[in-house]
Design a protein around this motif. Structure first.
Motif, PDB file in Angstrom:
ATOM      1  N   GLN A   1     -12.923  76.009  12.677  1.00  0.00           N
ATOM      2  CA  GLN A   1     -12.065  76.689  13.655  1.00  0.00           C
ATOM      3  C   GLN A   1     -11.446  75.708  14.645  1.00  0.00           C
ATOM      4  N   GLN A   2     -12.199  74.643  14.945  1.00  0.00           N
ATOM      5  CA  GLN A   2     -11.729  73.636  15.899  1.00  0.00           C
ATOM      6  C   GLN A   2     -10.975  72.492  15.214  1.00  0.00           C
ATOM      7  N   ASP A   3     -10.802  72.597  13.891  1.00  0.00           N
ATOM      8  CA  ASP A   3     -10.134  71.547  13.107  1.00  0.00           C
ATOM      9  C   ASP A   3     -10.786  70.182  13.285  1.00  0.00           C
ATOM     10  N   ILE A   4     -12.114  70.186  13.354  1.00  0.00           N
ATOM     11  CA  ILE A   4     -12.870  68.938  13.435  1.00  0.00           C
ATOM     12  C   ILE A   4     -13.423  68.633  12.045  1.00  0.00           C
ATOM     13  N   PRO A   5     -13.011  67.529  11.447  1.00  0.00           N
ATOM     14  CA  PRO A   5     -13.492  67.217  10.097  1.00  0.00           C
ATOM     15  C   PRO A   5     -14.960  66.827  10.093  1.00  0.00           C
ATOM     16  N   TYR A   6     -15.582  66.974   8.931  1.00  0.00           N
ATOM     17  CA  TYR A   6     -16.979  66.617   8.787  1.00  0.00           C
ATOM     18  C   TYR A   6     -17.229  66.120   7.373  1.00  0.00           C
ATOM     19  N   CYS A   7     -18.341  65.407   7.215  1.00  0.00           N
ATOM     20  CA  CYS A   7     -18.726  64.884   5.911  1.00  0.00           C
ATOM     21  C   CYS A   7     -20.238  64.791   5.861  1.00  0.00           C
ATOM     22  N   VAL A   8     -20.758  64.390   4.699  1.00  0.00           N
ATOM     23  CA  VAL A   8     -22.197  64.207   4.551  1.00  0.00           C
ATOM     24  C   VAL A   8     -22.457  62.762   4.128  1.00  0.00           C
ATOM     25  N   ALA A   9     -23.483  62.164   4.712  1.00  0.00           N
ATOM     26  CA  ALA A   9     -23.868  60.794   4.376  1.00  0.00           C
ATOM     27  C   ALA A   9     -25.380  60.760   4.200  1.00  0.00           C
ATOM     28  N   SER A  10     -25.826  60.444   2.988  1.00  0.00           N
ATOM     29  CA  SER A  10     -27.242  60.614   2.646  1.00  0.00           C
ATOM     30  C   SER A  10     -27.769  59.442   1.840  1.00  0.00           C
ATOM     31  N   ASN A  11     -29.051  59.134   2.048  1.00  0.00           N
ATOM     32  CA  ASN A  11     -29.728  58.194   1.161  1.00  0.00           C
ATOM     33  C   ASN A  11     -30.035  58.819  -0.186  1.00  0.00           C
ATOM     34  N   GLY A  12     -29.887  60.137  -0.290  1.00  0.00           N
ATOM     35  CA  GLY A  12     -30.120  60.836  -1.543  1.00  0.00           C
ATOM     36  C   GLY A  12     -28.971  60.642  -2.518  1.00  0.00           C
ATOM     37  N   SER A  13     -29.205  61.022  -3.757  1.00  0.00           N
ATOM     38  CA  SER A  13     -28.200  60.844  -4.806  1.00  0.00           C
ATOM     39  C   SER A  13     -27.199  61.990  -4.811  1.00  0.00           C
ATOM     40  N   PRO A  14     -25.997  61.750  -5.351  1.00  0.00           N
ATOM     41  CA  PRO A  14     -25.041  62.852  -5.521  1.00  0.00           C
ATOM     42  C   PRO A  14     -25.610  63.998  -6.360  1.00  0.00           C
ATOM     43  N   ASP A  15     -26.400  63.675  -7.381  1.00  0.00           N
ATOM     44  CA  ASP A  15     -26.998  64.730  -8.209  1.00  0.00           C
ATOM     45  C   ASP A  15     -27.899  65.638  -7.372  1.00  0.00           C
ATOM     46  N   LYS A  16     -28.693  65.026  -6.503  1.00  0.00           N
ATOM     47  CA  LYS A  16     -29.580  65.813  -5.655  1.00  0.00           C
ATOM     48  C   LYS A  16     -28.773  66.691  -4.709  1.00  0.00           C
ATOM     49  N   MET A  17     -27.705  66.131  -4.129  1.00  0.00           N
ATOM     50  CA  MET A  17     -26.883  66.910  -3.202  1.00  0.00           C
ATOM     51  C   MET A  17     -26.168  68.043  -3.921  1.00  0.00           C
ATOM     52  N   GLN A  18     -25.790  67.813  -5.186  1.00  0.00           N
ATOM     53  CA  GLN A  18     -25.136  68.902  -5.932  1.00  0.00           C
ATOM     54  C   GLN A  18     -26.109  70.052  -6.151  1.00  0.00           C
ATOM     55  N   ILE A  19     -27.382  69.738  -6.382  1.00  0.00           N
ATOM     56  CA  ILE A  19     -28.385  70.789  -6.558  1.00  0.00           C
ATOM     57  C   ILE A  19     -28.582  71.560  -5.253  1.00  0.00           C
ATOM     58  N   THR A  20     -28.825  70.834  -4.161  1.00  0.00           N
ATOM     59  CA  THR A  20     -29.189  71.505  -2.915  1.00  0.00           C
ATOM     60  C   THR A  20     -27.987  72.169  -2.244  1.00  0.00           C
ATOM     61  N   LEU A  21     -26.857  71.477  -2.194  1.00  0.00           N
ATOM     62  CA  LEU A  21     -25.673  72.060  -1.562  1.00  0.00           C
ATOM     63  C   LEU A  21     -25.018  73.090  -2.471  1.00  0.00           C
ATOM     64  N   GLY A  22     -25.107  72.867  -3.782  1.00  0.00           N
ATOM     65  CA  GLY A  22     -24.468  73.774  -4.731  1.00  0.00           C
ATOM     66  C   GLY A  22     -25.070  75.164  -4.715  1.00  0.00           C
ATOM     67  N   GLN A  23     -26.396  75.244  -4.618  1.00  0.00           N
ATOM     68  CA  GLN A  23     -27.036  76.565  -4.657  1.00  0.00           C
ATOM     69  C   GLN A  23     -26.847  77.326  -3.358  1.00  0.00           C
ATOM     70  N   ASN A  24     -26.335  76.644  -2.345  1.00  0.00           N
ATOM     71  CA  ASN A  24     -26.135  77.286  -1.048  1.00  0.00           C
ATOM     72  C   ASN A  24     -24.658  77.449  -0.669  1.00  0.00           C
ATOM     73  N   GLY A  25     -23.781  77.220  -1.627  1.00  0.00           N
ATOM     74  CA  GLY A  25     -22.364  77.451  -1.385  1.00  0.00           C
ATOM     75  C   GLY A  25     -21.664  76.387  -0.564  1.00  0.00           C
ATOM     76  N   LEU A  26     -22.291  75.220  -0.404  1.00  0.00           N
ATOM     77  CA  LEU A  26     -21.673  74.166   0.405  1.00  0.00           C
ATOM     78  C   LEU A  26     -21.065  73.042  -0.424  1.00  0.00           C
ATOM     79  N   TRP A  27     -21.261  73.083  -1.719  1.00  0.00           N
ATOM     80  CA  TRP A  27     -20.777  71.975  -2.551  1.00  0.00           C
ATOM     81  C   TRP A  27     -19.268  71.781  -2.396  1.00  0.00           C
ATOM     82  N   ASP A  28     -18.504  72.853  -2.427  1.00  0.00           N
ATOM     83  CA  ASP A  28     -17.047  72.728  -2.319  1.00  0.00           C
ATOM     84  C   ASP A  28     -16.629  72.165  -0.968  1.00  0.00           C
TER      85      ASP A  28
END
Length: 211
Positions: A98-125
């Protein structure tokens, strides 16, 4: 006002740290290292798996050469069974949109792990095109490189980092970025000692960001 919010993933966006460390406790016990869940989280949260392996070996675990692949497979299988979002994260992301503030994710975890955890919660896109991983970059926190690369990509002059680990806070401070330390499981004293502004509820973040 900040012009970029950099989120850690595990323990900040998704409540996965306890689950992942329960897997780690069980796995390491098979190799001769018996830890409580609290000890495991204190030792390993926020680290890379290479770092976890080396520290576990130093503590007496007799780990096979393929241990990293093994523990990742066990962890991913457990995460696929379900891991919730951290309470308030969806509302916070909506507020940033709503505030047009961009965001990103930066993790020591792998992309595969993030796809599992973020994907099942609707945040992958929301994050798939703005994802920074130590596995891709080749260096992880506490090295500040991941945060600096994210800020450069967005042309950010005033980024803020949201972290829950000592390695993450250290990386943010080394990058000379403001760091909000999310303390969901303790008082956050260790994060505060490293320079983070500690908070315990995602609902507090908009006020901390001045939005």
């Amino acid at each position: 006002m900040h012009d970029l919010v950099i989120f850690d993933c595990d323990g900040v966006l998704v409540d996965s740290e306890v689950v992942s460390n329960q897997v780690l406790v069980s796995n390491l016990a098979r190799y001769g290292l018996n830890l409580t869940l609290q000890e495991c989280m204190s030792l390993f949260v926020g680290g890379t798996m290479v770092g976890v392996r080396d520290k576990a070996r130093d503590l007496g675990a007799v780990l096979p050469d393929n241990w990293i692949d093994e523990v990742y497979a066990e962890t991913y299988d457990r995460l696929r069974l379900g891991v919730p979002l951290v309470a308030g994260v969806s509302q916070l992301l909506d507020r940033l949109d709503q505030q047009d503030i961009p965001y990103c994710v930066a993790s020591n975890g792998s992309p595969d792990k993030m796809q599992i955890t973020l994907g099942q919660n609707g945040l992958w896109d929301r994050f798939k095109d703005v994802m920074y991983s130590a596995h891709v970059l080749g260096t992880g926190k506490p090295d500040p490189a991941m945060f600096l690369k994210a800020a450069e990509h967005f042309g950010s002059a005033r980024p803020v980092v949201i972290e829950d680990s000592e390695n993450g806070v250290t990386a943010a401070i080394r990058a000379q970025m403001r760091c909000l330390g999310f303390a969901a499981h303790d008082d956050g004293a260790r994060l505060a000692a490293l320079g983070a502004e500690v908070f315990g509820d995602m609902a507090e973040v908009p006020a901390l960001l001045g939005i």
